[in-house]
Scaffold this motif. Structure first.
Motif, PDB file in Angstrom:
ATOM      1  N   LYS A  53     -13.687  -5.296 -19.444  1.00  0.00           N
ATOM      2  CA  LYS A  53     -13.344  -4.684 -18.162  1.00  0.00           C
ATOM      3  C   LYS A  53     -14.405  -5.011 -17.124  1.00  0.00           C
ATOM      4  N   ASP A  54     -15.685  -4.920 -17.498  1.00  0.00           N
ATOM      5  CA  ASP A  54     -16.764  -5.274 -16.574  1.00  0.00           C
ATOM      6  C   ASP A  54     -16.639  -6.722 -16.117  1.00  0.00           C
ATOM      7  N   ARG A  79     -15.125 -10.643 -11.889  1.00  0.00           N
ATOM      8  CA  ARG A  79     -14.350 -11.806 -11.440  1.00  0.00           C
ATOM      9  C   ARG A  79     -13.471 -11.474 -10.238  1.00  0.00           C
ATOM     10  N   ASN A  80     -13.043 -10.230 -10.118  1.00  0.00           N
ATOM     11  CA  ASN A  80     -12.139  -9.829  -9.040  1.00  0.00           C
ATOM     12  C   ASN A  80     -12.857  -9.384  -7.774  1.00  0.00           C
ATOM     13  N   LYS A  81     -14.168  -9.531  -7.725  1.00  0.00           N
ATOM     14  CA  LYS A  81     -14.904  -9.152  -6.511  1.00  0.00           C
ATOM     15  C   LYS A  81     -14.770 -10.197  -5.460  1.00  0.00           C
TER      16      LYS A  81
END
Length: 61
Positions: free
Chosen positions: A53-54, A59-61
């Motif tokens: 999850k981290d 990656r989605n930032k």
């Protein structure tokens, strides 16, 4: 903590060992209690899910 006070989870047999007796390639640990060793696979699964999850959040930032 001496080796006899350490608990290890054997991934090959599913047994908890007191003191390291089997090959390192089949052991998780050391753990301070039998209960911690018995929960080794669940603890590892939870940790891996958290790390995944981290990674996804990063990656989605």
């Amino acid at each position: 903590m001496s080796n006899e006070e350490q608990y290890w989870y054997n991934t090959e047999t599913g047994a908890v060992e007191v003191g390291r007796r089997s090959s390192w390639s089949h052991l998780m640990g050391p753990y301070g209690t039998r209960a911690e060793a018995e929960a080794a696979l669940q603890s590892a699964k939870s940790r891996n899910e958290s790390w995944d999850k981290d990674d996804e959040d990063w990656r989605n930032k």
